[in-house]
Design a protein around this motif. Sequence first.
Motif, PDB file in Angstrom:
ATOM      1  N   THR A  94       0.863  -1.090  -0.125  1.00 39.51           N
ATOM      2  CA  THR A  94       0.135  -0.015  -0.141  1.00 39.51           C
ATOM      3  C   THR A  94       0.906   1.286   0.023  1.00 39.51           C
ATOM      4  O   THR A  94       2.045   1.337   0.280  1.00 39.51           O
ATOM      5  CB  THR A  94      -0.887  -0.215   1.268  1.00 39.51           C
ATOM      6  N   MET A  95       0.058   2.433  -0.323  1.00 40.18           N
ATOM      7  CA  MET A  95       1.045   3.562  -0.435  1.00 40.18           C
ATOM      8  C   MET A  95       1.561   4.017   0.853  1.00 40.18           C
ATOM      9  O   MET A  95       2.489   4.755   1.084  1.00 40.18           O
ATOM     10  CB  MET A  95      -0.012   4.686  -1.066  1.00 40.18           C
ATOM     11  N   GLU A  96       0.783   3.853   1.639  1.00 41.09           N
ATOM     12  CA  GLU A  96       0.864   3.949   3.372  1.00 41.09           C
ATOM     13  C   GLU A  96       2.217   3.434   3.757  1.00 41.09           C
ATOM     14  O   GLU A  96       3.123   4.015   4.362  1.00 41.09           O
ATOM     15  CB  GLU A  96      -0.159   3.425   4.292  1.00 41.09           C
ATOM     16  N   VAL A  97       2.451   2.083   3.166  1.00 39.37           N
ATOM     17  CA  VAL A  97       3.815   1.473   3.960  1.00 39.37           C
ATOM     18  C   VAL A  97       4.809   1.993   3.028  1.00 39.37           C
ATOM     19  O   VAL A  97       5.898   2.166   3.142  1.00 39.37           O
ATOM     20  CB  VAL A  97       3.775  -0.069   3.474  1.00 39.37           C
ATOM     21  N   SER A  98       4.598   2.242   1.408  1.00 38.91           N
ATOM     22  CA  SER A  98       5.453   2.780   0.606  1.00 38.91           C
ATOM     23  C   SER A  98       6.093   4.196   1.236  1.00 38.91           C
ATOM     24  O   SER A  98       7.089   4.519   0.922  1.00 38.91           O
ATOM     25  CB  SER A  98       4.896   2.990  -0.559  1.00 38.91           C
ATOM     26  N   GLY A  99       5.143   4.938   2.006  1.00 34.10           N
ATOM     27  CA  GLY A  99       5.561   6.242   2.453  1.00 34.10           C
ATOM     28  C   GLY A  99       6.510   6.232   3.523  1.00 34.10           C
ATOM     29  O   GLY A  99       7.233   7.127   3.851  1.00 34.10           O
ATOM     30  N   TRP A 100       6.698   5.126   4.360  1.00 26.37           N
ATOM     31  CA  TRP A 100       7.556   5.019   5.338  1.00 26.37           C
ATOM     32  C   TRP A 100       8.577   4.044   5.263  1.00 26.37           C
ATOM     33  O   TRP A 100       9.429   3.921   6.165  1.00 26.37           O
ATOM     34  CB  TRP A 100       6.859   4.553   6.629  1.00 26.37           C
ATOM     35  N   VAL A 101       8.579   3.190   4.214  1.00 26.19           N
ATOM     36  CA  VAL A 101       9.546   2.112   3.967  1.00 26.19           C
ATOM     37  C   VAL A 101      11.011   2.599   3.914  1.00 26.19           C
ATOM     38  O   VAL A 101      11.891   2.212   4.330  1.00 26.19           O
ATOM     39  CB  VAL A 101       9.141   1.143   2.803  1.00 26.19           C
ATOM     40  N   SER A 102      11.144   3.764   3.179  1.00 24.31           N
ATOM     41  CA  SER A 102      12.531   4.192   2.971  1.00 24.31           C
ATOM     42  C   SER A 102      12.955   4.850   4.393  1.00 24.31           C
ATOM     43  O   SER A 102      14.440   4.434   4.505  1.00 24.31           O
ATOM     44  CB  SER A 102      12.653   5.590   2.068  1.00 24.31           C
ATOM     45  N   PRO A 103      12.543   5.577   5.178  1.00 25.61           N
ATOM     46  CA  PRO A 103      12.942   6.179   6.334  1.00 25.61           C
ATOM     47  C   PRO A 103      13.522   4.863   7.242  1.00 25.61           C
ATOM     48  O   PRO A 103      14.340   4.562   8.050  1.00 25.61           O
ATOM     49  CB  PRO A 103      12.374   7.037   7.267  1.00 25.61           C
ATOM     50  N   ILE A 104      12.251   3.788   7.394  1.00 32.54           N
ATOM     51  CA  ILE A 104      12.790   2.626   8.209  1.00 32.54           C
ATOM     52  C   ILE A 104      13.975   1.909   7.590  1.00 32.54           C
ATOM     53  O   ILE A 104      14.687   1.353   8.486  1.00 32.54           O
ATOM     54  CB  ILE A 104      11.292   1.485   8.159  1.00 32.54           C
ATOM     55  N   SER A 105      14.210   1.877   6.206  1.00 33.86           N
ATOM     56  CA  SER A 105      15.070   0.976   5.754  1.00 33.86           C
ATOM     57  C   SER A 105      16.578   1.762   5.820  1.00 33.86           C
ATOM     58  O   SER A 105      17.587   1.060   5.604  1.00 33.86           O
ATOM     59  CB  SER A 105      14.995   0.504   4.280  1.00 33.86           C
ATOM     60  N   ASP A 164       0.178   1.932 -12.973  1.00 34.70           N
ATOM     61  CA  ASP A 164      -0.724   1.317 -13.423  1.00 34.70           C
ATOM     62  C   ASP A 164      -0.852  -0.359 -12.768  1.00 34.70           C
ATOM     63  O   ASP A 164      -1.644  -0.777 -12.715  1.00 34.70           O
ATOM     64  CB  ASP A 164       0.004   0.482 -14.916  1.00 34.70           C
ATOM     65  N   GLU A 165       0.364  -0.516 -12.093  1.00 34.84           N
ATOM     66  CA  GLU A 165       0.196  -1.768 -11.108  1.00 34.84           C
ATOM     67  C   GLU A 165      -0.560  -1.475 -10.135  1.00 34.84           C
ATOM     68  O   GLU A 165      -1.410  -2.193  -9.868  1.00 34.84           O
ATOM     69  CB  GLU A 165       1.816  -1.824 -10.554  1.00 34.84           C
ATOM     70  N   LEU A 166      -0.496  -0.433  -9.501  1.00 34.24           N
ATOM     71  CA  LEU A 166      -1.601  -0.045  -8.269  1.00 34.24           C
ATOM     72  C   LEU A 166      -2.864  -0.035  -8.846  1.00 34.24           C
ATOM     73  O   LEU A 166      -3.878  -0.608  -8.022  1.00 34.24           O
ATOM     74  CB  LEU A 166      -1.209   1.323  -7.767  1.00 34.24           C
ATOM     75  N   VAL A 167      -3.382   0.563 -10.066  1.00 27.68           N
ATOM     76  CA  VAL A 167      -4.514   0.633 -10.605  1.00 27.68           C
ATOM     77  C   VAL A 167      -5.055  -0.913 -10.606  1.00 27.68           C
ATOM     78  O   VAL A 167      -6.261  -1.231 -10.452  1.00 27.68           O
ATOM     79  CB  VAL A 167      -4.704   1.529 -11.923  1.00 27.68           C
ATOM     80  N   ALA A 168      -4.332  -1.608 -11.318  1.00 28.48           N
ATOM     81  CA  ALA A 168      -4.626  -3.077 -11.834  1.00 28.48           C
ATOM     82  C   ALA A 168      -4.897  -3.838 -10.336  1.00 28.48           C
ATOM     83  O   ALA A 168      -5.828  -4.671 -10.182  1.00 28.48           O
ATOM     84  CB  ALA A 168      -3.511  -3.605 -12.327  1.00 28.48           C
ATOM     85  N   LYS A 169      -4.363  -3.460  -9.254  1.00 29.83           N
ATOM     86  CA  LYS A 169      -4.370  -4.374  -7.956  1.00 29.83           C
ATOM     87  C   LYS A 169      -5.548  -3.530  -7.184  1.00 29.83           C
ATOM     88  O   LYS A 169      -6.069  -3.983  -6.192  1.00 29.83           O
ATOM     89  CB  LYS A 169      -3.389  -4.104  -7.074  1.00 29.83           C
ATOM     90  N   GLY A 170      -6.154  -2.420  -7.744  1.00 29.75           N
ATOM     91  CA  GLY A 170      -7.307  -1.655  -7.197  1.00 29.75           C
ATOM     92  C   GLY A 170      -6.912  -0.811  -5.947  1.00 29.75           C
ATOM     93  O   GLY A 170      -7.533  -0.508  -5.119  1.00 29.75           O
ATOM     94  N   THR A 171      -5.387  -0.594  -5.977  1.00 24.29           N
ATOM     95  CA  THR A 171      -5.174   0.327  -4.677  1.00 24.29           C
ATOM     96  C   THR A 171      -5.212   1.839  -5.083  1.00 24.29           C
ATOM     97  O   THR A 171      -4.609   2.185  -6.205  1.00 24.29           O
ATOM     98  CB  THR A 171      -3.770   0.091  -4.528  1.00 24.29           C
ATOM     99  N   PRO A 172      -6.220   2.625  -4.529  1.00 21.46           N
ATOM    100  CA  PRO A 172      -6.159   4.155  -4.821  1.00 21.46           C
ATOM    101  C   PRO A 172      -5.030   4.825  -4.943  1.00 21.46           C
ATOM    102  O   PRO A 172      -4.162   4.722  -3.689  1.00 21.46           O
ATOM    103  CB  PRO A 172      -7.311   4.424  -3.895  1.00 21.46           C
ATOM    104  N   SER A 173      -4.652   5.597  -5.863  1.00 23.58           N
ATOM    105  CA  SER A 173      -3.486   6.605  -5.876  1.00 23.58           C
ATOM    106  C   SER A 173      -3.770   7.323  -7.030  1.00 23.58           C
ATOM    107  O   SER A 173      -4.278   7.216  -7.869  1.00 23.58           O
ATOM    108  CB  SER A 173      -2.221   5.840  -5.752  1.00 23.58           C
ATOM    109  N   THR A 174      -2.886   8.401  -6.944  1.00 25.72           N
ATOM    110  CA  THR A 174      -2.693   9.275  -8.422  1.00 25.72           C
ATOM    111  C   THR A 174      -1.334   9.161  -9.014  1.00 25.72           C
ATOM    112  O   THR A 174      -0.367   8.835  -8.333  1.00 25.72           O
ATOM    113  CB  THR A 174      -3.145  10.740  -7.928  1.00 25.72           C
ATOM    114  N   LEU A 175      -1.291   9.261 -10.330  1.00 27.25           N
ATOM    115  CA  LEU A 175       0.211   9.492 -10.845  1.00 27.25           C
ATOM    116  C   LEU A 175       1.117  10.422 -10.047  1.00 27.25           C
ATOM    117  O   LEU A 175       2.142  10.062  -9.853  1.00 27.25           O
ATOM    118  CB  LEU A 175       0.257   9.838 -12.494  1.00 27.25           C
TER     119      LEU A 175
END
Length: 231
Positions: free
Chosen positions: A96-107, A163-174
Amino acid sequence: MKVPDIIIAVDGYSSTGKSTFAKLVAKEFAFLYLDSGAMYRGVTLFAMEKGFIADGKIDEPALKAALPELELHFQHGEAGTFLWWADRCIEKKIRTMEVSGWVSPISAIGFVRSWVDERLHAFSEGGRVIMDGRDIGTTVFPNAELKIFVTADPKVRAQRRYDELVAKGTPSTLEEVAKNLSERDYIDSHREVSPLRQPADAYVLDNSDMTLHEETVWLRGLIQGKFGILE
Ligand code: DC
């Protein structure tokens, strides 16, 4: 016949499609595919759900104290590779975008990286492994038999990810996806511990204008040239 241990390290920027072609090659040559980014995403989900991320900050001491209780493992099957947190499949949640938003600082946290590296080494013991990430050829497996570094135009990457997120039905914008990618590129390549770097001995693949088929042909050629025909 004894199967020799071989490690193929595939590093590169976010959303270059490196996992897609690494998975295809894994299947074709009977390598175990390991997604190191999924491990960092798993730790991020753990930190979020345990409440260690609050008010825009990471509670590092609390995460460090709790990390030994986290049990992450991969399940490999016909349908693909899935990350599990104990008895719960978290493969969808970690994308999800929520996890994507924090993964870099965590890593970027040193003790998180050591925790993940230890597990990646254990998962890879005794076999043929293709692993993708940011520091596989530089830090995790500096002696990998084959190193690939994948790059692509940021606009192409953002569109692919969207495109990947849209295909998975995960909401986001380009725009949101492009912003997340450029932030992650920056943090991943500027952090102190194991920053994203092109290994000096890596083969570079710019796949901006390549199809998945062309990429796999390229990598197949490299693998066959380097190791002979693998059976
Ligand atoms: O490959 P990915 O986009 O799922 O990776 C998510 C994040 O994890 C990425 O932004 C940086 C981090 N990562 C890392 O620091 N080192 C790795 N070997 C793999 C991923």
